[in-house]
Write a protein that holds these residues in place. Structure first.
Motif, PDB file in Angstrom:
ATOM      1  N   ASN A 125      44.888  42.356  42.225  1.00 21.93           N
ATOM      2  CA  ASN A 125      44.362  43.377  41.311  1.00 21.93           C
ATOM      3  C   ASN A 125      43.720  42.740  40.082  1.00 21.93           C
ATOM      4  O   ASN A 125      42.653  43.176  39.621  1.00 21.93           O
ATOM      5  CB  ASN A 125      45.482  44.334  40.871  1.00 21.93           C
ATOM      6  CG  ASN A 125      46.287  44.913  42.028  1.00 21.93           C
ATOM      7  OD1 ASN A 125      47.466  45.143  41.896  1.00 21.93           O
ATOM      8  ND2 ASN A 125      45.661  45.104  43.176  1.00 21.93           N
ATOM      9  N   ILE A 126      44.361  41.696  39.568  1.00 22.13           N
ATOM     10  CA  ILE A 126      43.823  40.993  38.389  1.00 22.13           C
ATOM     11  C   ILE A 126      42.520  40.291  38.739  1.00 22.13           C
ATOM     12  O   ILE A 126      41.535  40.366  37.995  1.00 22.13           O
ATOM     13  CB  ILE A 126      44.857  39.978  37.864  1.00 22.13           C
ATOM     14  CG1 ILE A 126      46.139  40.696  37.429  1.00 22.13           C
ATOM     15  CG2 ILE A 126      44.276  39.166  36.713  1.00 22.13           C
ATOM     16  CD1 ILE A 126      47.263  39.761  37.057  1.00 22.13           C
ATOM     17  N   LEU A 127      42.493  39.615  39.891  1.00 19.43           N
ATOM     18  CA  LEU A 127      41.282  38.924  40.313  1.00 19.43           C
ATOM     19  C   LEU A 127      40.143  39.911  40.554  1.00 19.43           C
ATOM     20  O   LEU A 127      38.981  39.620  40.253  1.00 19.43           O
ATOM     21  CB  LEU A 127      41.553  38.111  41.579  1.00 19.43           C
ATOM     22  CG  LEU A 127      42.477  36.900  41.428  1.00 19.43           C
ATOM     23  CD1 LEU A 127      42.734  36.255  42.774  1.00 19.43           C
ATOM     24  CD2 LEU A 127      41.895  35.892  40.454  1.00 19.43           C
ATOM     25  N   THR A 128      40.475  41.070  41.095  1.00 21.86           N
ATOM     26  CA  THR A 128      39.456  42.103  41.328  1.00 21.86           C
ATOM     27  C   THR A 128      38.836  42.546  40.010  1.00 21.86           C
ATOM     28  O   THR A 128      37.612  42.703  39.899  1.00 21.86           O
ATOM     29  CB  THR A 128      40.066  43.311  42.054  1.00 21.86           C
ATOM     30  OG1 THR A 128      40.541  42.904  43.338  1.00 21.86           O
ATOM     31  CG2 THR A 128      39.031  44.417  42.242  1.00 21.86           C
ATOM     32  N   LYS A 129      39.670  42.718  39.006  1.00 23.59           N
ATOM     33  CA  LYS A 129      39.168  43.133  37.695  1.00 23.59           C
ATOM     34  C   LYS A 129      38.264  42.055  37.091  1.00 23.59           C
ATOM     35  O   LYS A 129      37.189  42.348  36.564  1.00 23.59           O
ATOM     36  CB  LYS A 129      40.338  43.422  36.752  1.00 23.59           C
ATOM     37  CG  LYS A 129      39.912  43.922  35.378  1.00 23.59           C
ATOM     38  CD  LYS A 129      41.128  44.277  34.530  1.00 23.59           C
ATOM     39  CE  LYS A 129      40.692  44.813  33.163  1.00 23.59           C
ATOM     40  NZ  LYS A 129      41.875  45.181  32.331  1.00 23.59           N
ATOM     41  N   SER A 186      36.957  42.133  49.680  1.00 22.97           N
ATOM     42  CA  SER A 186      36.866  40.701  49.912  1.00 22.97           C
ATOM     43  C   SER A 186      38.065  39.970  49.321  1.00 22.97           C
ATOM     44  O   SER A 186      38.674  39.102  49.964  1.00 22.97           O
ATOM     45  CB  SER A 186      35.560  40.173  49.312  1.00 22.97           C
ATOM     46  OG  SER A 186      35.444  38.784  49.482  1.00 22.97           O
ATOM     47  N   ILE A 187      38.422  40.316  48.108  1.00 22.63           N
ATOM     48  CA  ILE A 187      39.568  39.671  47.453  1.00 22.63           C
ATOM     49  C   ILE A 187      40.868  40.043  48.152  1.00 22.63           C
ATOM     50  O   ILE A 187      41.745  39.189  48.360  1.00 22.63           O
ATOM     51  CB  ILE A 187      39.621  40.066  45.959  1.00 22.63           C
ATOM     52  CG1 ILE A 187      38.460  39.422  45.204  1.00 22.63           C
ATOM     53  CG2 ILE A 187      40.954  39.633  45.334  1.00 22.63           C
ATOM     54  CD1 ILE A 187      38.370  39.806  43.750  1.00 22.63           C
ATOM     55  N   GLU A 188      41.018  41.310  48.534  1.00 19.84           N
ATOM     56  CA  GLU A 188      42.224  41.733  49.223  1.00 19.84           C
ATOM     57  C   GLU A 188      42.400  40.992  50.545  1.00 19.84           C
ATOM     58  O   GLU A 188      43.519  40.716  50.978  1.00 19.84           O
ATOM     59  CB  GLU A 188      42.200  43.241  49.466  1.00 19.84           C
ATOM     60  CG  GLU A 188      42.394  44.085  48.217  1.00 19.84           C
ATOM     61  CD  GLU A 188      43.770  43.945  47.611  1.00 19.84           C
ATOM     62  OE1 GLU A 188      44.745  43.742  48.373  1.00 19.84           O
ATOM     63  OE2 GLU A 188      43.902  44.030  46.382  1.00 19.84           O
ATOM     64  N   ILE A 195      34.183  34.535  44.783  1.00 20.29           N
ATOM     65  CA  ILE A 195      33.832  35.930  44.542  1.00 20.29           C
ATOM     66  C   ILE A 195      32.778  36.046  43.443  1.00 20.29           C
ATOM     67  O   ILE A 195      31.868  36.882  43.522  1.00 20.29           O
ATOM     68  CB  ILE A 195      35.098  36.736  44.159  1.00 20.29           C
ATOM     69  CG1 ILE A 195      35.810  37.146  45.441  1.00 20.29           C
ATOM     70  CG2 ILE A 195      34.765  37.955  43.353  1.00 20.29           C
ATOM     71  CD1 ILE A 195      35.015  38.072  46.331  1.00 20.29           C
ATOM     72  N   LEU A 196      32.893  35.236  42.416  1.00 21.98           N
ATOM     73  CA  LEU A 196      31.884  35.273  41.351  1.00 21.98           C
ATOM     74  C   LEU A 196      30.509  34.884  41.903  1.00 21.98           C
ATOM     75  O   LEU A 196      29.482  35.439  41.497  1.00 21.98           O
ATOM     76  CB  LEU A 196      32.298  34.339  40.217  1.00 21.98           C
ATOM     77  CG  LEU A 196      33.536  34.782  39.425  1.00 21.98           C
ATOM     78  CD1 LEU A 196      33.912  33.734  38.392  1.00 21.98           C
ATOM     79  CD2 LEU A 196      33.310  36.128  38.756  1.00 21.98           C
ATOM     80  N   VAL A 229      39.878  28.807  45.503  1.00 26.02           N
ATOM     81  CA  VAL A 229      38.700  29.195  46.290  1.00 26.02           C
ATOM     82  C   VAL A 229      38.204  30.587  45.919  1.00 26.02           C
ATOM     83  O   VAL A 229      36.998  30.816  45.780  1.00 26.02           O
ATOM     84  CB  VAL A 229      39.030  29.145  47.793  1.00 26.02           C
ATOM     85  CG1 VAL A 229      37.868  29.706  48.622  1.00 26.02           C
ATOM     86  CG2 VAL A 229      39.355  27.725  48.225  1.00 26.02           C
ATOM     87  N   THR A 230      39.129  31.532  45.744  1.00 29.06           N
ATOM     88  CA  THR A 230      38.751  32.941  45.669  1.00 29.06           C
ATOM     89  C   THR A 230      37.946  33.293  44.428  1.00 29.06           C
ATOM     90  O   THR A 230      36.896  33.952  44.538  1.00 29.06           O
ATOM     91  CB  THR A 230      40.003  33.835  45.738  1.00 29.06           C
ATOM     92  OG1 THR A 230      40.642  33.638  47.004  1.00 29.06           O
ATOM     93  CG2 THR A 230      39.628  35.299  45.595  1.00 29.06           C
TER      94      THR A 230
END
Length: 286
Positions: free
Chosen positions: A82-86, A230-232, A276-277, A271-272
């Motif tokens: 959730n934090i990475l998604t934000k 993608s992150i999930e 994602i960025l 990696v993530t």
């Protein structure tokens, strides 16, 4: 003996922290955003194990590590997704929904799929996986604590908001301890295979990140939804993977099956986020 007690208790607290950050409306979002939610759930439960399976058909790892990779692939998204998604500009509400729903479904899916993977990858050395026993244990240390956290937030929302940061901080510390313990316990296997295992896990991670965005776009979802999915897909609950490996081994301590989850628990963050960025920069928010 201490590790046998500390490991499930640590995971239980991590799952409590997940529930502590949820509300009942998070589950209701499945109805308000059905296409995005169903796509995310399907990709996590089906596509992630398929990608892992194909990767293992290409590379050659010891059977125990192959089984461990599949256990990891069966696990839901990590509690920090959730934090990475934000941070990455994804749809946070969808991330919370997917983490919650898939975590609850994993009580059923993980034991069943792990039973299949044991016979497929371990061959004659396959461990008999008691699906019912593993399912009950998983419910006790994952679903039940998450539901308790959810209820605490519902009953005392103000208190939960004030203490959520502290609870999340403790969960992160416990997560790190679990990873270190898993690697330390199986240090010889880790050092002997990290040259092969690391690239395999990084490759799986990258494929999942790219597939999440591309498939989301293919079914007509917006950029932020694709980033979330993608992150999930790319951030697995490594602590759960380590614990499930221990439950399956049934021998006490942390078995060699847990090594892939422990390694992935480190590499997935390396990696993530940059991955994602980069995808966000390429695909934008359309």
């Amino acid at each position: 003996m201490l590790l046998d007690v500390a490991l499930p208790l640590s995971l239980a607290f991590i799952m409590f922290s997940l529930g502590y950050g949820l509300t009942f409306s998070d589950f209701g979002r499945v109805l308000s955003m059905p296409r995005a939610a169903l796509t995310g759930v399907f990709l996590q439960i089906v596509a992630v194990p398929v990608v892992a399976y194909i990767a293992l058909m290409i590379v050659d790892l010891p059977p125990a590590l192959e089984f461990g990779v599949m256990i990891l692939a069966f696990c839901p998204g990590g509690v920090t997704s959730n934090i990475l998604t934000k941070i990455a500009g994804g749809t946070v509400a969808l991330s919370i929904t997917l983490t919650a729903v898939v975590s609850l479904l994993s009580v059923v899916t993980v034991p069943v799929l792990a039973s299949w993977a044991a016979s497929t990858f371990l061959g004659d050395a396959a461990i008999e996986v008691n699906v019912t026993s593993i399912g009950v244990s998983m419910f006790a240390i994952t679903a039940a604590p998450a539901l308790i956290g959810l209820l605490v937030r519902f009953v005392a929302p103000d208190f939960a908001q004030r203490t959520e940061g502290a609870v999340s901080g403790i969960a992160v510390v416990l997560f790190v301890i679990i990873l270190v313990a898993a690697l330390a316990t199986n240090w010889d296997m880790f050092t002997a295979n990290v040259g092969y295992l690391g690239p395999v896990l990084i490759g799986i991670n990258l494929v999942l990140l790219i597939a999440g965005v591309l498939i989301s776009r293919a079914v007509g979802l917006k950029g932020p939804d694709g980033i979330c999915i993608s992150i999930e897909m790319g951030v697995q609950n490594a602590a759960l993977g380590i614990t499930v490996a221990g439950l399956i081994a049934g021998q006490g301590g942390i078995p060699e099956f847990a090594v892939p989850a422990a390694v992935y628990g480190i590499t997935m963050y390396i990696v993530t986020l940059p991955g994602i960025l980069a995808l966000k920069a390429i695909f934008g928010k359309t």
